[in-house]
Write a protein that holds these residues in place. Structure first.
Motif, short mmCIF file in Angstrom:
data_model
loop_
_atom_site.label_atom_id
_atom_site.label_comp_id
_atom_site.label_asym_id
_atom_site.label_seq_id
_atom_site.Cartn_x
_atom_site.Cartn_y
_atom_site.Cartn_z
N VAL A 276 0.86 -1.19 0.00
CA VAL A 276 0.00 0.00 0.00
C VAL A 276 0.89 1.24 0.00
O VAL A 276 1.81 1.35 0.80
CB VAL A 276 -0.94 0.00 1.22
N GLY A 277 0.63 2.15 -0.92
CA GLY A 277 1.44 3.35 -1.05
C GLY A 277 2.39 3.30 -2.23
O GLY A 277 2.94 4.34 -2.63
N ASP A 308 -11.34 8.84 -6.20
CA ASP A 308 -9.88 8.79 -6.09
C ASP A 308 -9.17 9.35 -7.31
O ASP A 308 -7.98 9.09 -7.54
CB ASP A 308 -9.41 7.36 -5.84
N THR A 333 -3.80 1.88 -2.95
CA THR A 333 -4.41 2.37 -1.71
C THR A 333 -4.93 1.23 -0.84
O THR A 333 -5.12 1.40 0.35
CB THR A 333 -5.56 3.35 -2.01
N GLU A 334 -5.21 0.07 -1.46
CA GLU A 334 -5.64 -1.11 -0.71
C GLU A 334 -5.21 -2.35 -1.47
O GLU A 334 -5.42 -2.45 -2.68
CB GLU A 334 -7.16 -1.11 -0.52
N GLY A 345 -5.46 4.71 -6.79
CA GLY A 345 -5.82 6.12 -6.80
C GLY A 345 -4.86 6.93 -7.63
O GLY A 345 -3.69 6.57 -7.79
N GLN A 348 -3.83 10.48 -5.11
CA GLN A 348 -2.81 10.24 -4.08
C GLN A 348 -1.39 10.52 -4.57
O GLN A 348 -0.44 10.51 -3.78
CB GLN A 348 -2.92 8.81 -3.57
N ASN A 352 -2.17 15.66 -0.18
CA ASN A 352 -3.54 15.80 0.28
C ASN A 352 -3.71 17.16 0.95
O ASN A 352 -3.10 17.43 1.99
CB ASN A 352 -3.85 14.68 1.28
#
Length: 540
Positions: A276-277, A308, A333-334, A345, A348, A352
């Motif tokens: 994630v990320g 997103d 993101t997931e 997304g 992202q 933010n």
């Protein structure tokens, strides 16, 4: 309908070998020598028999002129002004075969028969010189492959034998034999082993295959890690493929195989290098009204939800951002490989704007922005890209009907901050002091004020005490005298002198009385007259 009902379709075939009319008195077995043969008939010479003996040539396949053969004379007919005896070799064979058939039936033996023809509901099979019926339901022959079995010998069991005036009716089956062979073959299979299989049938939802004497099935979901749509374009009957056995149900004779199991799970490959990320490149495969699907690896797709795509736009037109075939950079993101769940997304990829919202947009702070949307119930003000504040109509001003247009610059005070929902609620009027608070500071009960009449109603009059604050004079307090219609005595715009008789902070209401001022004035005047003349004006 019973299986025997299907005999009507091939009974004519059986009767081809029988004379139309038999003569019981002539029936006898004789042995003769073949003296002549042609395409249709073969003639025998029988010692001591002056008449020629004729047999159908097809019944004497394998015999030649000069060979001896035993036949059964069943009838006679006139041919070229002479009588010819009609005989049959098949009838003798059938009698012998009938005995063998009954023995095989009683002993539940497996026998061999030859498929002669295909009829409605199944096949005509010859065994022991008898005609038997093999129904489709007991044949274990795929319907579309039935013609390829014509002329072939097959192993069968005799399920039933019945006799009526039309002759024997024999019911056959291959199911038990095929099932036994398949069970024997299934016992030799090893779970998770890789085998070669031949495609028997290509269906919309999978492949029927044959491996080592067993039928197996590969569901469309087991073809590839990537979604497969049209199997007809990928496979055809007769293709030999390698597959992995993933399930064996012996009792149901069910063997499930998989092609994708021979390939490494792409979800494992993805999770080896990404979490994630992670920022990754992908290809847009589908665009739907709620987002877009992006393929990161063959067989691994993730969804970019409409929420997103952008920090700024709550409602986006997906087609304005991406199109099928586009290569896009996304952020994971997931990621749940077990459930094959992947969310992606685009927004992202940038910072933010809500990250430091607690400090930047704290309740009580003053913000400046541009009106980006006007609704019947309020306005949305963009503070910065991705951050909007909402101001309800009731929070525009303490009084009056203030209006705003798209593009207007406004300053407002933050009254609510919802970090989880990323929402800001503000008020323009809160930047100025509440007129009611000012009124409480400036007025108290007993004060006499002279103010302009703002509005006249049947039940009283309103006077303007300040911006956004009105005072109310009830009809019964408008005069010491009875007034039926206030508008007969007062006019909007008139200045009147009244005394504050009540302040209700809870209801934000100030009540005044002209009557009290008048009575007080009259009382004071009377007091002066008494002091001066010893009498009051009321006595005059």
């Amino acid at each position: 309908m019973s299986n025997f009902d299907y005999y009507e379709d091939f009974e004519a075939l059986l009767n081809e070998y029988m004379p139309i009319k038999e003569d019981e008195e002539l029936k006898r077995k004789v042995t003769g020598t073949i003296v002549n043969t042609d395409r249709n008939f073969t003639y025998l010479e029988v010692a001591g028999e002056p008449k020629a003996v004729r047999v159908r040539t097809e019944e004497l396949a394998g015999y030649s002129v000069g060979d001896e053969v035993e036949v059964l004379i069943v009838s006679q007919l006139e041919e070229d002004d002479s009588l010819v005896l009609i005989a049959s070799k098949r009838r003798i064979d059938m009698e012998i075969g009938s005995e063998k058939l009954n023995a095989a039936y009683n002993n539940a033996e497996i026998v061999t028969g030859k498929i002669l023809k295909r009829v409605k509901g199944g096949y005509v099979v010859e065994l022991f010189f008898q005609q038997g019926f093999l129904p489709n339901s007991l044949s274990e022959i795929p319907f579309d492959q039935g013609d390829s079995f014509l002329g072939q010998e097959v192993s069968v069991v005799i399920k039933d034998v019945k006799e009526d005036k039309k002759g024997k009716k024999i019911l056959l089956s291959r199911r038990e034999i095929v099932a036994a062979k398949e069970l024997e073959a299934i016992d030799k299979l090893v779970l998770d082993s890789v085998v070669k299989a031949t495609v028997l049938e290509v269906l919309d939802f999978g492949l029927t295959v044959k491996l080592d004497g067993v039928r197996g099935f590969i569901h469309i979901s087991e073809i590839d890690w990537k979604k497969t749509v049209d199997l007809q374009k990928l496979y055809k009957t007769g293709d030999v493929i390698e597959a992995k056995i993933i399930e064996i149900e012996k009792e149901k004779r069910n063997v499930r195989l998989s092609l994708k199991a021979l390939k490494r799970n792409p979800w494992d490959i993805l999770t080896e290098k990404n979490t994630v990320g992670s920022e990754v490149l992908g290809k847009v495969t589908r665009v739907v009204n709620y987002g877009a699907f992006v393929e990161l690896l063959p067989g691994v797709e993730g969804l970019i939800h409409t929420s997103d795509f952008s920090w700024a736009n709550k409602k986006v037109n997906v087609n304005a951002f991406v199109k099928v075939g586009d290569e896009v950079k996304v952020v994971i993101t997931e990621l749940n490989p077990t459930e094959r769940k992947l969310k992606l997304g685009i927004k992202q990829l940038s910072a933010n704007p809500w990250k430091d919202a607690a400090e930047k947009y704290a309740v009580g702070s003053t913000l400046t922005g541009t009106v980006v949307e006007v609704k019947p119930f309020g306005i949305f003000v963009e503070v910065e890209e991705g951050v909007d504040g909402f101001i309800h109509n009731s929070d525009f001003a303490w009084s009056g009907n203030k209006r705003y247009s798209k593009g207007d610059k406004v300053e407002f005070k933050v009254t609510e901050l919802n970090l989880e929902g990323q929402k800001i609620k503000g008020s323009i009027k809160d930047l100025t002091k509440n007129p009611w608070e000012t009124a409480l500071e400036n007025y108290k009960v007993g004060d006499r004020i002279e103010k302009e009449i703002k509005n006249i109603q049947d039940f009283g009059m309103f006077v303007k005490l300040g911006e956004g604050v009105d005072g109310f004079i009830p009809t019964q307090l408008a005069s010491r005298d009875f007034i039926k219609n206030l508008k007969d005595v007062f006019n909007v715009g008139d200045n009147v002198l009244a005394e504050i008789v009540e302040i209700d902070s809870e209801k934000k209401r100030i009540k005044l009385s002209i009557k009290k001022v008048q009575l007080e004035k009259e009382k004071n005047e009377n007091k002066e007259l008494i002091e001066k003349y010893g009498t009051s004006s009321s006595e005059e």
